[in-house]
Design a protein around this motif. Sequence first.
Motif, short mmCIF file in Angstrom:
data_model
loop_
_atom_site.label_atom_id
_atom_site.label_comp_id
_atom_site.label_asym_id
_atom_site.label_seq_id
_atom_site.Cartn_x
_atom_site.Cartn_y
_atom_site.Cartn_z
N ARG A 141 -55.30 14.51 -9.17
CA ARG A 141 -54.93 13.98 -10.48
C ARG A 141 -55.94 12.92 -10.93
NH1 ARG A 141 -48.41 13.00 -9.34
NH2 ARG A 141 -48.13 14.93 -8.13
N VAL A 168 -52.32 12.03 -17.89
CA VAL A 168 -52.98 12.38 -16.63
C VAL A 168 -53.23 13.88 -16.60
CG1 VAL A 168 -52.61 12.53 -14.12
CG2 VAL A 168 -52.00 10.43 -15.36
N ASP A 178 -47.56 10.66 -17.45
CA ASP A 178 -47.20 10.39 -16.07
C ASP A 178 -46.22 9.22 -15.95
OD1 ASP A 178 -47.08 10.46 -13.34
OD2 ASP A 178 -49.07 9.62 -13.01
N LEU A 186 -43.70 16.02 -10.55
CA LEU A 186 -44.41 15.46 -11.69
C LEU A 186 -43.37 14.94 -12.67
CD1 LEU A 186 -46.99 18.34 -12.32
CD2 LEU A 186 -47.47 16.17 -11.18
N ALA A 197 -53.93 17.05 -13.95
CA ALA A 197 -53.75 17.40 -12.54
C ALA A 197 -54.25 18.81 -12.29
CB ALA A 197 -52.28 17.28 -12.14
N TRP A 204 -49.45 19.80 -7.02
CA TRP A 204 -50.47 19.25 -7.92
C TRP A 204 -51.05 17.97 -7.32
CZ3 TRP A 204 -51.58 22.10 -12.29
CH2 TRP A 204 -50.67 23.13 -12.59
#
Length: 482
Positions: A281, A267, A256, A233, A269, A278
């Motif tokens: 999303r 975002v 993100d 991420l 997730a 993750w």
Amino acid sequence: MRLYQQFVNEPDDRFPFSHGSQLTDLGASGLACVWFSGSLEGHGDVVGRLSRLHPGTDPLLGPQWQAGETIAAHPGRAVGNPVLHLGGDGTWHLFYVAFPPRQARETQLLHRRSRDAGWTWSEPVELAPAGFPPRPGLWPRHPLLVHEGAWLLPLCEIDRRPPRSLLWRSSDEGASWRELALPKTDSLIQPVLIGTPGHGLQVYLRDMRCRAIYRMVSNDGGTSWSRPRALDLPNNNSGIAVVPLASGRLALAFTDQQRRDRRSPIVVALSEDGGETWPLRRTLVPFLDVAAARVQYSYPSMVQRADGRLHLTLTWRAERVAHFVFDEDWIRQGEPRLASVWPATAEAPLAALRRLDLGETVYLADKTVQLVEAPETLRGALALCPLNDELRREGTGPEAEIAFELHRPARLVLAVDAELRRLPKWMARMSPLAGELRTDRARFRLLTTALQPGRHRLGANAAPPAGGGHAMYFAYLLEEPS
């Protein structure tokens, strides 16, 4: 469930700037939100603010947050990052910092108590670990965690190079503290601390180097920790939020992308394996190619209420605190697969895809325009929600039309301002459709046409002179039966 949005506060001459919100679930008493406001972050007139959303004013029925109250003020000094905690005896605890204007490394970490649900507060007390004098540069950001009867307060220390993260532990509900290290967290700040069955304590960290969100795990109550591990991420040195859910999953909200100078998209997730991965999303706020120094959508804070709904607040354009309501199913539905708005990176799109229903906001910028009436076929349909003219001017891209890409055949339905006497040529080729759409500002007639997969453009969405500042049209996409 659908996505709902409203605002906690409105900017005014006294408080044109707002940032750093934190949500607290008050149980049967509703929600509380704290943040800081003033002329600009770090200025000497910035204070801590509080607003309440009481039960009975359900955000799904069009509630309003109560007017904000100032709960922390130090004239000539800036207030930052208020954090609210409800003690087991009903006492409200407020942690925050105060510092000389634009000298964020000279903070005092302060604590106030309220025994009447936040209406009155004790005098602030400067905090320090037992046996040590107060030291500058400590910042809170996220809620403390009660674990095995002890309070664990996550902090970061910026009065050192590079900054790092740490925890304070209290066994007497804040009367005294001792410090616990979060090792190897140089340049990793604003720790989010959670407890999860089967996964011990976890910390999630913001990365000042603009690489990734990092995660650490402790299986001994926070005494020792695993080495920070980068997740898949990105993080561009902006805030994150993480909460354990009643289902056993975890939810994480983040920016993100890795560009330091942009503060969108936001975002949300889901993780089904305790935070290892993750994969699920969904975009809450779309990418807007606007410099973060001027406009930002950032610093999420999130809680889950007993009814399963997730509530999230964030900084909206650095002017207001926005409040969103959704649930796990909304995240699990994933991004709309019928279409995508483009361009997605180099230039700012002039619309964002969103499923809308009655009572929801059809603008995704600074106006409040709500959908009041629509044909049944359009309720919950995929909408191209326009961004208003002011936000377009702040973008860097020259794009004047709404551009999108269809991945499957669809029917385009335009809701066109009924006051528009002469249709643009690109609209005039469409067929009339029975029914109408109404917002709280205007009525709209309907036009339709069939579209094939590929890239499409809709004409510029400037408001007509009689339109009162709203969009000339709204666009819906309905998937054609296969």
